[in-house]
Design an enzyme around this catalytic site. Structure first.
Site, PDB file in Angstrom:
ATOM      1  N   GLY A  54     -28.422 -11.835  13.582  1.00  5.96           N
ATOM      2  CA  GLY A  54     -28.715 -11.500  12.524  1.00  5.96           C
ATOM      3  C   GLY A  54     -27.160 -11.811  11.912  1.00  5.96           C
ATOM      4  N   CYS A  81     -26.476 -12.877  20.475  1.00  8.81           N
ATOM      5  CA  CYS A  81     -26.133 -13.084  18.903  1.00  8.81           C
ATOM      6  C   CYS A  81     -24.970 -12.271  18.353  1.00  8.81           C
ATOM      7  CB  CYS A  81     -26.428 -14.112  18.068  1.00  8.81           C
ATOM      8  SG  CYS A  81     -25.787 -14.809  17.248  1.00  8.81           S
ATOM      9  N   TYR A  82     -26.053 -11.722  17.151  1.00 10.25           N
ATOM     10  CA  TYR A  82     -25.443 -10.221  16.638  1.00 10.25           C
ATOM     11  C   TYR A  82     -25.959  -9.459  17.140  1.00 10.25           C
ATOM     12  CZ  TYR A  82     -25.141  -6.511  13.411  1.00 10.25           C
ATOM     13  OH  TYR A  82     -24.927  -5.215  12.502  1.00 10.25           O
ATOM     14  N   HIS A 170     -28.028 -18.699  21.637  1.00 16.14           N
ATOM     15  CA  HIS A 170     -29.543 -18.750  21.387  1.00 16.14           C
ATOM     16  C   HIS A 170     -30.696 -19.418  22.296  1.00 16.14           C
ATOM     17  CE1 HIS A 170     -28.831 -16.850  17.313  1.00 16.14           C
ATOM     18  NE2 HIS A 170     -27.955 -17.066  17.655  1.00 16.14           N
ATOM     19  N   GLU A 172     -33.783 -19.188  22.361  1.00 10.27           N
ATOM     20  CA  GLU A 172     -35.171 -18.884  21.938  1.00 10.27           C
ATOM     21  C   GLU A 172     -34.864 -20.644  21.077  1.00 10.27           C
ATOM     22  OE1 GLU A 172     -32.413 -16.668  20.697  1.00 10.27           O
ATOM     23  OE2 GLU A 172     -32.515 -16.892  18.991  1.00 10.27           O
ATOM     24  N   ASP A 228     -58.007 -18.850  11.349  1.00 12.89           N
ATOM     25  CA  ASP A 228     -58.061 -17.259  11.760  1.00 12.89           C
ATOM     26  C   ASP A 228     -59.471 -16.670  11.458  1.00 12.89           C
ATOM     27  OD1 ASP A 228     -55.430 -18.962  12.096  1.00 12.89           O
ATOM     28  OD2 ASP A 228     -55.112 -17.246  10.142  1.00 12.89           O
ATOM     29  N   LYS A 368     -49.953 -17.581  15.817  1.00 12.24           N
ATOM     30  CA  LYS A 368     -50.990 -18.187  15.759  1.00 12.24           C
ATOM     31  C   LYS A 368     -51.686 -19.563  17.096  1.00 12.24           C
ATOM     32  CE  LYS A 368     -52.778 -20.918  12.145  1.00 12.24           C
ATOM     33  NZ  LYS A 368     -53.559 -20.379  10.882  1.00 12.24           N
TER      34      LYS A 368
END
Ligand code: XMP
Length: 512
Positions: A54, A81-82, A170, A172, A228, A368
């Protein structure tokens, strides 16, 4: 099913965190920190929690905080992180402002406790991705440092007894070499996950759920041929068969062969109850003489709804309106207190006019890439499942100036040639989006002994992950040469082909 909670403190990459976890076969859901109570967390029975990053500073009283009791809930936590700083701060540690300097981008991570379960299989030195200014200077008793960097005294920490782990970097983002390994260690070594989430199996569960819930009900879906709505159609058809009625409004602004592919797939192959409305003439009449791009979009959107409504009225009362809403459309954001649901309705405006009792959104829990996996598992053709993004108003925003049938024919043919040539590249080398735009500029050409005066077509190709920003694609010259040569030879009415070398920003992906 095992579930991980991604507790969102306003980070940029929260969706990426959830997707990484799901890729490792553990279901993850994102909730803003201020929209879920500790009691709810306990009752849901999450097997682990991830605190996201964040933009705030934990020592600022106005920044997002959470009930510190969460650290004693007996649920393993990974703070990123945050989220890591918040964990340290809530436990009684100290977080400082590093002043001017921060740590951003590729950074060497030095693991100081190689036997730590979070770092299993990760070398002592590796590259991680950092983005922080504040740092943890002091840890509360029970916590210890498990990794450092040149700049950061606490690049990772843990309280192993309470299963609380924190990392300043991070994992990710793909720049963190062993990021996925960190997640997998957290899930499998620390949370003790079994890995029971498999998209294809989950798709079957969704089918069964809707088979039960929609039994005996009549369901209406606006099918556009986009990923979709196509997967929604295939899934609901597997659940309720002929009780699903799909209305496919062909606005005449689709790409070459697209309308027929939709009809062949859903009516021909799946045998679905599909109504195709060929409304091209009607849309063209409305668009005649309209030059302004926003006016074109508005007319196409409104006319689409009108045509759909007329068809729906012929069908009469339906019990359920189905929509192709996917998970990113409904995720609430943890950015500040003004968190709002971005409710994205593919058929906005319809509920007022069409009579139905409820809405079904069978893809609302899927990202997705998972929707695509479900589509393949349901037997949809590759071209539909891996279709590049295509704007709802279709070629209506790719013909500059007045839209006529003649121009649409030219654009469709040129676009098909360009896509065919790009598609000869291996999949990983293809741009994220590639298409042709027909300008209203004519230029002089020469063919044989004749002077020509045809349209200029623009070829556009962009590389991007999120379409918010995009680089123009450095397509091989041979691809551009073959496309240009074929277009000028095979598509009457075009005398010049140009390639768009603008990135976004300052340009946009589409011309209109
Ligand atoms: P821009 O041109 O804004 O495009 O850089 C970003 C992405 O959005 C698509 N796009 C649209 N999609 N309706 C849509 O459904 C629209 O009116 C529209 N305009 C742009 C564009 O194709 C690109 O993928």
């Amino acid at each position: 099913m095992e579930k991980i909670l991604v507790l969102d403190f306003g980070g940029q990459y929260d969706q990426l965190i959830a997707r990484r976890v799901r890729d490792l076969h553990v279901y993850a859901e994102i909730r803003p920190y201020n929209k879920i109570t500790l009691q709810e967390i306990r009752e849901t029975g999450y097997v682990g929690i991830i605190f996201t990053g964040g933009p705030n500073s934990v020592y600022n009283p106005a920044s997002p905080h959470y009930d510190p009791e969460i650290l004693n809930a007996g649920i393993p936590i990974l703070g990123i992180c945050y989220g890591c700083q918040l964990m340290a701060y809530m436990a009684g540690g100290t977080v400082c402002d590093a002043g001017e300097s921060g740590e951003y981008g590729r950074t060497e991570l030095i693991v100081s406790e190689p036997e730590n379960p979070l770092f299993g299989g990760i070398p002592e030195k590796s590259i991680c991705w950092m983005s922080h200014k504040d740092f943890i200077s002091e840890l509360q008793e029970g916590f210890r440092v498990t990794a450092v960097t040149d700049q950061c005294p606490t690049a990772a920490m843990c309280n192993a007894e309470k299963k609380l782990y924190g990392i300043q970097f991070h994992p990710e983002v793909t720049h963190s070499e062993y990021g996925q390994r960190v997640f997998s260690n957290f899930l499998y070594k620390i949370c003790g996950c079994a890995g029971d989430y498999i998209v294809e199996d989950y798709t079957q569960q969704i089918i069964e759920k809707y088979r039960r819930e929609l039994a005996g009900k009549k369901v209406l879906l606006a099918l556009s041929g986009g990923v979709d709505s196509s997967v929604t159609a295939a899934l609901l058809h597997a659940a309720i068969g002929d009780d699903l009625i799909c209305v496919f409004v062909d606005h005449g602004l689709l790409r070459k062969g697209e309308g027929d592919l939709v009809e062949q797939t859903f009516k021909g192959r799946f045998g679905m109850n599909l109504i195709r409305v060929n409304a091209g003439g009607r849309f063209l009449a409305k668009l005649s003489g309209v030059l302004d791009p926003e006016a074109k979009r508005k007319i196409i959107g409104e006319e689409f709804i009108r045509v759909f409504e007329e068809e729906a009225k012929k069908i009469g009362h339906v019990n359920v309106l189905a929509q192709g809403t996917i998970y990113p459309d409904i995720i609430e954001s943890g950015k500040g207190d003004s968190a709002v649901i971005k409710s994205h309705h593919n058929v906005g405006g319809l509920p007022d006019v069409i009579s139905f009792d409820e809405i079904a959104e069978p893809l609302k829990d899927l990202f997705k890439d998972e929707v695509r996996k479900a589509g393949m598992a349901l037997g949809l053709p590759y071209e539909l499942v891996w279709r590049q993004p295509f704007p709802g108003p279709g070629l209506g925003v790719r013909v500059i100036g007045d839209i006529t049938e003649e121009k649409l024919v030219i654009l469709r043919d040129a676009d098909a040639v360009f896509r065919e040539e790009v598609d000869k590249l291996p999949q990983e080398k293809r741009p994220a989006q590639y298409f042709a735009v027909l300008t209203d500029t004519r230029s002089v050409g020469v063919m044989g002994d004749f002077r020509t005066y045809g349209y200029t077509v623009v070829l556009r190709a962009v590389d991007t992950d999120d379409f918010m920003s995009a680089e123009w694609s450095r397509l091989p010259y041979e691809v551009l040469e073959r496309a240009s040569s074929r277009i000028t030879n095979e598509v009457p009415g075009i005398s010049r082909v140009v390639y768009d070398v603008s990135s976004k920003p300052p340009a946009t992906v589409e011309w209109l």
